[in-house]
Scaffold this active site. Sequence first.
Site: not given
Ligand code: GNR
Ligand code: NI
Length: 166
Positions: A45, A50, A90-91, A132-133, A136
């Site tokens: 995601g 980001q 998270c990236l 999660h997204e 952000h």
């Molecule tokens: O790549 C991602 N893997 C992930 C794994 C578990 C819970 C959430 C995520 S999201 C993350 C990509 C990201 O940072 N999205 O904002």
């Molecule tokens: Ni993230």
Amino acid sequence: MVLPILEYPDPRLKKVAARVTDFGPDVARLVRDMAETMYAAPGIGLAATQVDVHKRVIVIDISEARDDLRVFVNPEILSAEGEAECEEGCLSVPGYYDKVTRAAKVRVRAQDEHGRTFELDADGLLAVCIQHEMDHLVGKVFVDYLSPLKRARLATRMKKRQRMAG
Ligand code: GNR
Ligand code: NI
């Protein structure tokens, strides 16, 4: 085009994204670039925040084959139920993983890149990823759920890492 991803604790990750009102070529290009960036990373995601674009746009692909892109513009949670714990990454926080508790199921309303409204029921990893997204987009990173001590240690480690990377 693959876009650079902001890394925690960059203050720009705390910005609150604005709703998209204009579904023109700019949004189409942003979605394309975000998808390319997510696939290249690789991640499941990516939120516009980001890549330092403060608009309510999310891309997600949780498929094994990486061929099921989902686009959420102006997403809203209509309802949430249950609790589930998931090990998240998270990236924007490379190399760090920790458990976060979120709603187990969510009903979401969003628009696609053409402005068409849809609703979706999500559970499992998709529900986790949507939440999660969406965090952000309001300036929140998953590590904000950790204890202040863990977060302080992580901020130190990330700053060190960023100095090393130049
Ligand atoms: O790549 C991602 N893997 C992930 C794994 C578990 C819970 C959430 C995520 S999201 C993350 C990509 C990201 O940072 N999205 O904002
Ligand atoms: Ni993230």
